[in-house]
Motif scaffolding. Structure first.
Motif, PDB file in Angstrom:
ATOM      1  N   SER A  20      -2.981  36.797 -20.726  1.00  9.76           N
ATOM      2  CA  SER A  20      -3.555  36.581 -19.245  1.00  9.76           C
ATOM      3  C   SER A  20      -4.533  35.350 -19.076  1.00  9.76           C
ATOM      4  O   SER A  20      -4.762  35.188 -17.935  1.00  9.76           O
ATOM      5  N   GLN A  21      -4.815  34.896 -20.179  1.00 10.02           N
ATOM      6  CA  GLN A  21      -5.766  33.830 -20.483  1.00 10.02           C
ATOM      7  C   GLN A  21      -5.037  32.554 -19.833  1.00 10.02           C
ATOM      8  O   GLN A  21      -5.726  31.789 -19.340  1.00 10.02           O
ATOM      9  N   ARG A  23      -1.615  32.977 -18.299  1.00  9.41           N
ATOM     10  CA  ARG A  23      -0.676  33.281 -17.291  1.00  9.41           C
ATOM     11  C   ARG A  23      -1.222  34.429 -16.818  1.00  9.41           C
ATOM     12  O   ARG A  23      -1.047  35.668 -17.760  1.00  9.41           O
ATOM     13  N   PRO A  24      -1.298  34.719 -15.433  1.00  9.59           N
ATOM     14  CA  PRO A  24      -1.655  36.124 -14.778  1.00  9.59           C
ATOM     15  C   PRO A  24      -0.482  37.240 -15.059  1.00  9.59           C
ATOM     16  O   PRO A  24       0.733  36.994 -15.348  1.00  9.59           O
ATOM     17  N   VAL A  56       3.827  34.054 -13.102  1.00 10.81           N
ATOM     18  CA  VAL A  56       3.143  35.479 -13.304  1.00 10.81           C
ATOM     19  C   VAL A  56       4.176  36.319 -14.136  1.00 10.81           C
ATOM     20  O   VAL A  56       5.131  36.239 -14.062  1.00 10.81           O
ATOM     21  N   LEU A  88      -3.451  43.476 -11.328  1.00 11.27           N
ATOM     22  CA  LEU A  88      -3.385  42.076 -11.655  1.00 11.27           C
ATOM     23  C   LEU A  88      -4.414  41.646 -12.622  1.00 11.27           C
ATOM     24  O   LEU A  88      -5.586  41.920 -12.641  1.00 11.27           O
ATOM     25  N   LYS A  90      -6.167  38.609 -14.917  1.00 12.96           N
ATOM     26  CA  LYS A  90      -6.355  37.319 -15.113  1.00 12.96           C
ATOM     27  C   LYS A  90      -7.423  37.275 -16.042  1.00 12.96           C
ATOM     28  O   LYS A  90      -8.547  37.590 -15.883  1.00 12.96           O
ATOM     29  N   ASN A  91      -7.395  36.174 -16.885  1.00 11.00           N
ATOM     30  CA  ASN A  91      -8.408  35.817 -18.060  1.00 11.00           C
ATOM     31  C   ASN A  91      -8.812  37.179 -18.592  1.00 11.00           C
ATOM     32  O   ASN A  91     -10.098  37.243 -18.624  1.00 11.00           O
ATOM     33  N   GLY A  95      -8.025  41.512 -11.888  1.00  9.46           N
ATOM     34  CA  GLY A  95      -8.408  40.510 -10.851  1.00  9.46           C
ATOM     35  C   GLY A  95      -8.319  41.662  -9.379  1.00  9.46           C
ATOM     36  O   GLY A  95      -8.760  41.044  -8.381  1.00  9.46           O
TER      37      GLY A  95
END
Length: 113
Positions: A20-21, A23-24, A56, A88, A90-91, A95
């Motif tokens: 996820s860092q 690609r979400p 994603v 979701l 992300k990183n 999110g």
């Protein structure tokens, strides 16, 4: 071919979480015994049938059959478990998330597109 893939192991979750860092990731936590969750799965699949972002990864976790994975997601993202629930990532962070009847095509489109 399904637009999402089911994850069943902690290794698969760890790979998605780390990934996820770059690609979400959108995760649907789904209960196979719950009618509300069945409705959320239908909404998720309808959303994915309308050309969602190709940037994603879309994942499904069956919360009863893959409880350790479901619990680890809640712990890693510090999100109280719910089912159905969409998250979701992300990183390596939460999110956005929602649950139950808020999982709709319109809501997902507003947030994810």
């Amino acid at each position: 071919m399904l637009p999402w893939r089911e994850i069943t192991t902690l290794e698969e979750w760890n790979e998605a979480y780390t990934g996820s860092q770059e690609r979400p990731v959108v995760i649907l936590k789904h209960s196979t015994t719950c009618p509300v969750s069945a409705n959320a799965l239908d909404e998720f699949e309808q959303y994915l049938s309308k050309e969602p972002s190709k940037d994603v990864d879309y994942l499904l976790v069956k919360v009863i059959e893959s409880r350790p994975v479901s619990n680890q997601i809640a712990e890693d993202l510090q999100v109280k478990h719910a089912s159905p629930q969409i998250i979701l990532v992300k990183n390596k962070e939460n999110g956005w998330n929602t649950s139950h009847y808020a999982i709709t095509v319109a809501h997902m489109t507003a947030v994810l597109n």
